[in-house]
Design an enzyme around this catalytic site. Structure first.
Site, PDB file in Angstrom:
ATOM      1  N   SER A 123      39.334   6.900  23.636  1.00  0.00           N
ATOM      2  CA  SER A 123      40.808   6.920  23.509  1.00  0.00           C
ATOM      3  C   SER A 123      41.294   7.484  22.952  1.00  0.00           C
ATOM      4  O   SER A 123      40.202   7.809  21.724  1.00  0.00           O
ATOM      5  CB  SER A 123      41.734   5.475  22.918  1.00  0.00           C
ATOM      6  OG  SER A 123      42.803   5.595  23.128  1.00  0.00           O
ATOM      7  N   LYS A 138      39.924  -1.758  26.637  1.00  0.00           N
ATOM      8  CA  LYS A 138      40.370  -0.147  25.955  1.00  0.00           C
ATOM      9  C   LYS A 138      41.563  -0.010  27.260  1.00  0.00           C
ATOM     10  O   LYS A 138      42.790  -0.395  26.987  1.00  0.00           O
ATOM     11  CB  LYS A 138      39.474   0.698  26.905  1.00  0.00           C
ATOM     12  CG  LYS A 138      40.056   2.029  27.218  1.00  0.00           C
ATOM     13  CD  LYS A 138      40.687   2.790  26.442  1.00  0.00           C
ATOM     14  CE  LYS A 138      41.184   3.715  26.215  1.00  0.00           C
ATOM     15  NZ  LYS A 138      41.344   5.011  27.630  1.00  0.00           N
ATOM     16  N   HIS A 172      44.352  -2.057  25.209  1.00  0.00           N
ATOM     17  CA  HIS A 172      45.062  -1.322  24.120  1.00  0.00           C
ATOM     18  C   HIS A 172      46.178  -0.211  25.026  1.00  0.00           C
ATOM     19  O   HIS A 172      47.099   0.075  24.520  1.00  0.00           O
ATOM     20  CB  HIS A 172      43.650   0.302  23.513  1.00  0.00           C
ATOM     21  CG  HIS A 172      44.302   1.534  23.334  1.00  0.00           C
ATOM     22  ND1 HIS A 172      44.526   2.693  24.587  1.00  0.00           N
ATOM     23  CD2 HIS A 172      44.151   2.014  22.089  1.00  0.00           C
ATOM     24  CE1 HIS A 172      45.357   3.329  23.480  1.00  0.00           C
ATOM     25  NE2 HIS A 172      44.518   3.488  22.289  1.00  0.00           N
ATOM     26  N   ASN A 173      45.812   0.350  26.545  1.00  0.00           N
ATOM     27  CA  ASN A 173      46.872   1.053  26.723  1.00  0.00           C
ATOM     28  C   ASN A 173      47.874   0.080  27.120  1.00  0.00           C
ATOM     29  O   ASN A 173      48.777   0.996  27.543  1.00  0.00           O
ATOM     30  CB  ASN A 173      45.926   1.627  27.937  1.00  0.00           C
ATOM     31  CG  ASN A 173      44.421   2.420  28.401  1.00  0.00           C
ATOM     32  OD1 ASN A 173      43.964   2.819  27.186  1.00  0.00           O
ATOM     33  ND2 ASN A 173      44.803   3.508  29.301  1.00  0.00           N
ATOM     34  N   GLU A 191      50.016   0.162  24.100  1.00  0.00           N
ATOM     35  CA  GLU A 191      50.565   1.770  24.729  1.00  0.00           C
ATOM     36  C   GLU A 191      51.490   1.634  25.270  1.00  0.00           C
ATOM     37  O   GLU A 191      52.418   2.690  24.754  1.00  0.00           O
ATOM     38  CB  GLU A 191      49.504   2.424  24.934  1.00  0.00           C
ATOM     39  CG  GLU A 191      49.281   4.602  25.186  1.00  0.00           C
ATOM     40  CD  GLU A 191      48.154   5.553  25.637  1.00  0.00           C
ATOM     41  OE1 GLU A 191      47.286   4.419  25.287  1.00  0.00           O
ATOM     42  OE2 GLU A 191      48.737   6.244  26.683  1.00  0.00           O
TER      43      GLU A 191
HETATM   44  P1  NBP Z   1      39.406  13.065  35.242  1.00  0.00           P
HETATM   45  O1  NBP Z   1      40.026  12.092  35.048  1.00  0.00           O
HETATM   46  O2  NBP Z   1      40.829  14.189  36.005  1.00  0.00           O
HETATM   47  O3  NBP Z   1      37.961  13.572  36.736  1.00  0.00           O
HETATM   48  C1  NBP Z   1      37.307  15.301  36.669  1.00  0.00           C
HETATM   49  C2  NBP Z   1      35.886  14.488  36.926  1.00  0.00           C
HETATM   50  O4  NBP Z   1      35.831  14.106  37.200  1.00  0.00           O
HETATM   51  C3  NBP Z   1      35.330  15.844  36.796  1.00  0.00           C
HETATM   52  O5  NBP Z   1      33.974  16.341  36.119  1.00  0.00           O
HETATM   53  C4  NBP Z   1      35.043  16.160  38.480  1.00  0.00           C
HETATM   54  O6  NBP Z   1      34.061  16.775  39.311  1.00  0.00           O
HETATM   55  C5  NBP Z   1      34.821  14.577  38.613  1.00  0.00           C
HETATM   56  N1  NBP Z   1      34.368  14.057  39.869  1.00  0.00           N
HETATM   57  C6  NBP Z   1      35.636  13.351  40.353  1.00  0.00           C
HETATM   58 BR1  NBP Z   1      36.888  14.008  40.441  1.00  0.00          BR
HETATM   59  N2  NBP Z   1      34.619  13.190  42.075  1.00  0.00           N
HETATM   60  C7  NBP Z   1      33.765  12.737  41.312  1.00  0.00           C
HETATM   61  C8  NBP Z   1      32.796  12.486  41.909  1.00  0.00           C
HETATM   62  N3  NBP Z   1      32.615  11.924  43.065  1.00  0.00           N
HETATM   63  N4  NBP Z   1      31.167  12.787  41.832  1.00  0.00           N
HETATM   64  C9  NBP Z   1      30.912  12.980  40.885  1.00  0.00           C
HETATM   65  N5  NBP Z   1      32.037  13.971  39.889  1.00  0.00           N
HETATM   66  C10 NBP Z   1      32.881  13.405  40.718  1.00  0.00           C
HETATM   67  O7  NBP Z   1      38.494  13.686  34.418  1.00  0.00           O
HETATM   68  P2  NBP Z   1      40.000  13.093  32.445  1.00  0.00           P
HETATM   69  O8  NBP Z   1      40.873  13.525  32.471  1.00  0.00           O
HETATM   70  O9  NBP Z   1      38.244  14.776  31.604  1.00  0.00           O
HETATM   71  O10 NBP Z   1      38.909  11.892  32.199  1.00  0.00           O
HETATM   72  C11 NBP Z   1      37.323  11.523  32.231  1.00  0.00           C
HETATM   73  C12 NBP Z   1      37.615  10.280  32.166  1.00  0.00           C
HETATM   74  O11 NBP Z   1      37.556   9.925  30.955  1.00  0.00           O
HETATM   75  C13 NBP Z   1      38.570   9.070  33.041  1.00  0.00           C
HETATM   76  O12 NBP Z   1      38.083   7.639  33.902  1.00  0.00           O
HETATM   77  C14 NBP Z   1      40.199   9.204  32.166  1.00  0.00           C
HETATM   78  O13 NBP Z   1      40.978   7.926  33.580  1.00  0.00           O
HETATM   79  C15 NBP Z   1      39.673   9.147  31.151  1.00  0.00           C
HETATM   80  N6  NBP Z   1      40.368   9.085  30.006  1.00  0.00           N
HETATM   81  C16 NBP Z   1      41.313  10.417  30.130  1.00  0.00           C
HETATM   82  C17 NBP Z   1      41.850  10.601  28.938  1.00  0.00           C
HETATM   83  C18 NBP Z   1      42.777  11.389  28.881  1.00  0.00           C
HETATM   84  O14 NBP Z   1      44.041  11.953  28.141  1.00  0.00           O
HETATM   85  N7  NBP Z   1      42.377  12.220  30.201  1.00  0.00           N
HETATM   86  C19 NBP Z   1      41.858  10.014  28.166  1.00  0.00           C
HETATM   87  C20 NBP Z   1      41.117   8.591  27.645  1.00  0.00           C
HETATM   88  C21 NBP Z   1      39.664   8.318  29.086  1.00  0.00           C
HETATM   89  P3  NBP Z   1      34.637  18.451  39.712  1.00  0.00           P
HETATM   90  O15 NBP Z   1      34.948  19.346  38.686  1.00  0.00           O
HETATM   91  O16 NBP Z   1      33.350  18.611  40.438  1.00  0.00           O
HETATM   92  O17 NBP Z   1      35.706  18.622  40.582  1.00  0.00           O
END
Ligand code: NBP
Length: 478
Positions: free
Chosen positions: A130, A184, A187-188, A191
């Site tokens: 988080s 987690k 936690h969400n 939130e």
């Molecule tokens: P996203 O949740 O937007 O996911 C994008 C990533 O997933 C890219 O690297 C994409 O690759 C990859 N991907 C997908 Br979509 N389908 C795929 C597949 N079939 N095979 C391999 N790779 C695949 O990214 P994020 O916002 O960085 O979040 C990552 C994780 O962290 C998520 O679970 C999210 O819920 C969690 N999270 C996010 C936050 C936040 O603030 N954003 C906070 C806490 C946790 P590509 O580039 O090839 O499309």
């Protein structure tokens, strides 16, 4: 560059890229990979100089770049993408390698994946991370679940990259299987409740007390100096103070009043329903977002449905103080409920969760970080906790806030301003503190229409009244 990297990160969207940078900046060598290789190239171009990074384009190259036992953090979109990555990587790995899902996976998926990977001789960790993109880069709160001995192998990295509060890392082993992702999830959920309560306080200040947006921003800033001090209160002041960069007035008045959600709040409520744990504040927060989504319907209803004539309160200063107390008391309830839910899950799954440690690792890095969590940590440090509401510190805080809490809700009801999380938190408080409650009637009715039986306060056993026949009470378990 070292020959083989100490750890790998696959999934280089905002979270994965920042987590990889955080690990690299802290001195570990990191192999990076992304499904679309251009993201990997861009990562190396932009951040390659920040640490010892190896960019890899195929899964085989990625796996070959890692020292054994391999440690791979997966930061892809939750759901099917995680399974797709596991299906691609698992055949390339060797016994004992460690796969770490750092996304927002649903805990039953983590449980299933742990079993699937362990059946292949691999080790699996589901870790909640988080803090959003800034937290991932500068120090998130990390909630690791899965095999304890696998965790021990990545513990030095995870505790180093996590946020630190008073020298204590915001990362500790949570429990086996899906425990990390479960915590987690809660936690969400908390939130969601926190954000809803803040939004209701804002609505009360604006719609009932008649404050300007600027005055409300300054009020939140002041509140952030006291017991309510938290990241969310701090950023509320900033969001409300922001002027519209494209025109006149505060930006908040140009933001569409429809809240979105990615599902973790709903999961938390679903789990509470499943477990039979009263989780009213979080659940009201989920429903409030759903109601906000009905924008067109609300716009039509605003023209046709009756409400009270608004009047301004005589004493604005007093109302503001009341809102502050109501917010604090409602927040105590929301956290008490979330911790009750984790306690129930811990019992049901034999996770042996250390709830004081959960409060400790939420004190920094994460979205709900707050001074308040020190108090929760103290409560668990002091001994057995049945419900945070009954711990002397919170019991006394709510006792001194309760009159104000009631006045605020009365004012909101009179003015026709919906404050579902404030109201349901007070209803929980009143329901929890009342003995005897009215549920005897529920049992009486259930016995009347369905012969579901009831228990008596003054005798052992189950009883039923032959309502339609002779009205006699009979014992049913003898
Ligand atoms: P996203 O949740 O937007 O996911 C994008 C990533 O997933 C890219 O690297 C994409 O690759 C990859 N991907 C997908 Br979509 N389908 C795929 C597949 N079939 N095979 C391999 N790779 C695949 O990214 P994020 O916002 O960085 O979040 C990552 C994780 O962290 C998520 O679970 C999210 O819920 C969690 N999270 C996010 C936050 C936040 O603030 N954003 C906070 C806490 C946790 P590509 O580039 O090839 O499309």
């Amino acid at each position: 560059m070292s020959e083989q990297s100490q750890i790998g990160v696959t999934g280089l969207a905002v979270m994965g890229a920042n987590l990889a940078r955080n690990i690299g900046r802290n001195g570990w060598s990191v192999a990076v990979h992304n499904r679309s290789p251009e993201k990997t190239r861009r990562f190396i171009e932009d951040y390659g100089g920040e640490g010892d990074f190896t960019g890899t384009e195929t899964s085989a190259e990625f796996v070959a770049a890692l020292a054994r036992p391999r440690k791979i953090i997966i930061m892809v979109k939750a759901g099917a993408p995680v399974d797709a990555v596991l299906a691609e990587l698992a055949p390339l790995l060797d016994e004992g390698d460690i796969l770490i899902d750092g996304g927002n996976s649903h805990f039953p998926d983590t449980r299933r994946r742990t079993e699937e990977m362990e059946a292949r001789g691999l080790r699996f960790l589901g870790i909640g991370v988080s803090g959003g993109e800034e937290g991932a880069l500068l120090g998130p709160s990390i909630m690791p679940g899965g095999s304890r001995e696998a965790y021990a192998e990545v513990e030095p990295i995870l505790t180093k990259i996590a946020a630190q509060v008073e020298g204590i890392p915001c990362c500790t082993y949570v429990g086996p299987g899906g425990a990390g992702h479960y915590v987690k999830m809660v936690h969400n959920g908390i939130e969601y409740a926190d954000i809803q309560l803040i939004t209701e306080a804002y609505d009360l200040m604006r719609s009932v007390a008649g404050l300007s947006v600027g005055e409300i921003a300054r009020t939140f800033e002041q509140w952030n100096e006291g017991e309510l001090e938290s990241f969310l209160i701090e950023i509320t002041a900033k969001v409300l103070a922001k002027q519209d960069p494209r025109g006149e007035g505060p930006l908040i008045d140009k933001i569409v009043d429809q809240a979105e959600q990615k599902g973790t709040g709903r999961w938390t409520s679903e789990d509470a329903l499943e477990q039979g744990v009263p989780l009213t504040a979080i659940t009201e927060a989920v429903f409030a977002r759903a109601l906000s989504a009905l924008r067109d319907e609300r716009a039509a209803a605003a023209r046709t449905l009756a409400g009270p004539e608004p009047t301004r309160p005589a004493e604005r200063r007093e109302l503001l103080d009341d809102i502050q107390h109501a917010l604090y008391a409602s927040k105590v309830v929301a956290y008490a409920q979330g911790f009750q839910q984790m306690a129930a899950a811990s019992r049901a799954n034999d996770w042996d969760l250390d709830l004081g440690a959960m409060a400790t690792i939420w004190r920094g890095g994460c979205i709900i970080r707050a001074r308040f969590l020190d108090r929760i940590k103290d409560a668990y440090d002091a001994g057995e906790v049945t419900n945070l509401l009954t711990v002397p510190y919170f019991r006394d805080a709510v006792a001194s806030a309760q009159e104000a809490w009631r006045r605020v809700i009365v004012a909101a009801v009179e003015q026709g301003v919906a404050v579902p999380a404030f109201t349901s938190s007070l209803a929980y408080y009143d329901g929890y503190r009342r003995a005897p409650g009215p549920a005897g009637l529920i049992q009486g009715l259930r016995d009347y229409f369905g012969a579901h039986t009831y228990r008596r306060t003054d005798a052992e056993g189950s009883y039923h009244v032959r309502w339609p026949q002779d009205g006699e009470e009979v014992r049913t378990d003898a």
